[in-house]
Design an enzyme around this catalytic site. Sequence first.
Site, PDB file in Angstrom:
ATOM      1  N   GLY A 220       0.861  -1.175   0.000  1.00 15.22           N
ATOM      2  CA  GLY A 220       0.000   0.000   0.000  1.00 15.22           C
ATOM      3  C   GLY A 220       0.893   1.219   0.000  1.00 15.22           C
ATOM      4  O   GLY A 220       2.098   1.102   0.144  1.00 15.22           O
ATOM      5  N   CYS A 221       0.340   2.424  -0.214  1.00 13.27           N
ATOM      6  CA  CYS A 221       1.245   3.539  -0.421  1.00 13.27           C
ATOM      7  C   CYS A 221       0.582   4.909  -0.270  1.00 13.27           C
ATOM      8  O   CYS A 221      -0.621   5.027  -0.147  1.00 13.27           O
ATOM      9  CB  CYS A 221       1.835   3.496  -1.811  1.00 13.27           C
ATOM     10  SG  CYS A 221       2.754   2.009  -2.143  1.00 13.27           S
ATOM     11  N   ALA A 222       1.455   5.939  -0.342  1.00 14.31           N
ATOM     12  CA  ALA A 222       1.026   7.328  -0.449  1.00 14.31           C
ATOM     13  C   ALA A 222       1.694   7.925  -1.675  1.00 14.31           C
ATOM     14  O   ALA A 222       2.863   7.645  -1.922  1.00 14.31           O
ATOM     15  CB  ALA A 222       1.478   8.105   0.778  1.00 14.31           C
TER      16      ALA A 222
ATOM     17  N   HIS B  61       6.611   9.383  -3.463  1.00 14.28           N
ATOM     18  CA  HIS B  61       6.005   8.112  -3.107  1.00 14.28           C
ATOM     19  C   HIS B  61       6.469   7.632  -1.747  1.00 14.28           C
ATOM     20  O   HIS B  61       7.652   7.723  -1.411  1.00 14.28           O
ATOM     21  CB  HIS B  61       6.403   7.054  -4.150  1.00 14.28           C
ATOM     22  CG  HIS B  61       5.697   5.759  -3.966  1.00 14.28           C
ATOM     23  ND1 HIS B  61       6.262   4.685  -3.319  1.00 14.28           N
ATOM     24  CD2 HIS B  61       4.454   5.379  -4.320  1.00 14.28           C
ATOM     25  CE1 HIS B  61       5.393   3.686  -3.297  1.00 14.28           C
ATOM     26  NE2 HIS B  61       4.288   4.078  -3.890  1.00 14.28           N
TER      27      HIS B  61
END
Lengths: 501, 363
Positions: free
Chosen positions: B12-14, B182
């Site tokens: 998952g990420c930003a 990221h």
Amino acid sequence: MSINYIYPEFEVVRNPNRCICCRVCERQCANEVHRFDADGKVMLSDESKCVNCQRCVSLCPTRALKIIKSDCVLRENANWQNQTIKEIYKQAESGGVLLSSMGNPNPLPVYFDKILINASQVTNPSIDPLREPMETKVFLGKKPNKIERDKDGNFINNLPPQIELSMPVMFSAMSYGSISYNAHKSLALAAQKLGILYNTGEGGLHEDFYVYGDNTIVQVASGRFGVHENYLQAGKAIEIKMGQGAKPGIGGHLPGTKIVGDVSKTRMIPEGSDAISPAPHHDIYSIEDLRQLVYSLKEATAYKKPVIVKVAAVHNIAAIASGIARSGADVIAIDGFRGGTGAAPTRVRDNVGIPIELALAAVDKRLRDEGIRNNVSLVVGGSIRSAADVVKSIALGADACYIATAALLALGCHLCRTCQTGKCNWGIATQNPELVKRLNPEIGSQRLINLMTAWKHEIKEMMGGMGINSIETLRGNRLMLRGIGLNEKELEILGISHAGQ
Amino acid sequence: MKKEGEIRIPSGCAISAVISKDGNKMTGEKIIESMIPMHDRSNGLGGGFAGYGIYPDHKNEYALHIFFNDKYRIEDCERIIKDSFEIVKKEIIPTRKIPEITDEPIIMRYFVSPLFSLLRSLQLDEKEFVVRIVMKINTEVDGAYVFSSGKNMGAFKAVGFPEDVGRFYKLDEYEGYSWTAHGRYPTNTPGWWGGAHPFGLLDYTIVHNGEISSYDANRRFIEMFGYKCTLQTDTEVITYIADYLIRRQGLSLTETASVIAAPFWTTIENKPEKEREKLKYLRTMFSSLLITGPFSIILGFDGGLMALNDRLKLRSMVVGEYNDKVFIASEEAAIRKMEINAKNIYAPQGGEPIIVKVKEGKF
């Protein structure tokens, strides 16, 4: 009279307390197992004629009947099994090749049953097909490698003709002759309502069925029975049958007793003559000859019909498929060794060919390694038994599946495996008008529609579980599969990891 | 434990990005700050940035950013580079020693020009040539990894939280007209620098949040065209898809979006005829490049950005504007951190591409 070495395989068990001597079983059995004894006012049976098709069982109004496997067996021997010994007796008696019907029943590995499907947990969401769109539409056919634009920058549609399917399943080839008019009509009607295709097989196309042309694949096989210009024009696609999974390497033989009336007319051969399809196409002795037939058929139909080349899964299937993918064919259909048949030599059916799961995995990989997977679509059959088999096939790399045995089961077939006798009590594999009329095409087609609708729901459920909402992203998505109880080599060929990896 | 590339790791990420439509330069400071409020969307196992317009003095050369496991790999790798390129400049990428970032590999950058005679003899265009060399190094030289290969742009990434990674690479000292960022939340990795995002090929970079369900279908298709998915990450395959569709097939950005986040067939059926035919054509032609499962991506390229969500919008992504700037991020908080007065904040629809380009001649 010589001694009969073989004790009947089945026993007909009749509960006298339930039997009302209505004689339905007698009327329903084309094998003449049941008869009424007027003196004793009882029903009697000759179980030596019974094929265990369950017709009498299903129609007995008082459920007085059941057919069980006889427990009269020869002395046990792991090497010389009952079946083996009985086959020797039969051949010693007849001097002939043993014949069988439907797919290989032997306990060889079923790879589909050793493959498990993935589902989403936590890191990405599963998708609920009842609440979100879930797409199962596929287009079969060659996809060009490069887009083209006109001078205004708009796309030029350079796609060769495509076959559009509402779901990735089609009814596989079964000829009119090997199966009945009503069976064919059931398949045609269902294909039309479902937005999929059925396949004429090698028996030509009955004139009544030209109206279903948009949902028909017309087959051209080695006997060329029933092939003429209008026939080629009539279908949505043309299939060249090079081989069949149940009997790779050999041709076909529809006995003269089945070449009656419309079957003779549709096949364009005289009544009563045997319809013998040669083992090879005598104008195709190699791949370059196949290319000529592919283009002959395209020329004859003005390049408007995709051409499917159907082959049996044999040892070097990957190389064969690679050749076909470069032959101008639009679709390759591969038929695994468990595929069904109306009649095949038992030894061939049970010993020749390879499993479809391995053939598919090898072919899909080979075509990708060579960068030509886009040249063709892949259709696999023999044997696809459920929605799970469809999902696994697509994930291994197929574009669509062919089903035939499953479709016949929907029409009432009980897999008694005696199609070759022409006495199908379910009105499917017979040309006897009295038997044919037992299959109502309206009801039959509805059952096929029900089956396919159910599978479609199941396919969507499994796709949604994987977080996939379009069938094309399942195609070749082997990460969604894991093997269970498979060895390294099997996993390598299938291109999947073992469960737990 | 298996390293990235040997095993597929979901994460998952930003993500966050900013671009100036007028081509005004910004240091990396703001983009680093934007990641702070989204700290909890990462877990410290990967962060990175891409800056565009950052190498004006070398804008005609390809900037290769390369990780080396040790100095012995440098020689092997440079042999390949020298066979194919003229090296205009070679240097160690400057970094700041901070306690949050440790175990760094050797990080080099090379400004290179392809050897013209070689291009002619191979009958390749320049970009295709560069792609092939990058693929060659990444698959053949064990312990060397090219993680950025465009002109006048660069990717910077590491194992760590993104805000630390930005400080480590001294991004406050670079100036660009566009930045992407990221932060990563992988679920199972010992942490490898090459596995962090952005992922880049030529001037295309991708930052991505999500775990696509179509991965292996996409991978096995795109690998037919000479791409090698060595990392087994979504971002890598999405980058190759973008390169294939935009550069090799010549699709526009909007057309590319219609392939990877294709409208549903039912939507296509209801479009006017011309549009319908176009969408049907694209979807049939490139059916194996449809991406399903959750994703929000920002594609950076020379002179612009494209942001795109999966067609069901299974990941958050918002867009905002202020004067000449456009902001894109997983959360509005990140946008507010970059520009407290950002306006017109909205969440694009699933499959609706947001394309922002710098005015012609301004970059």
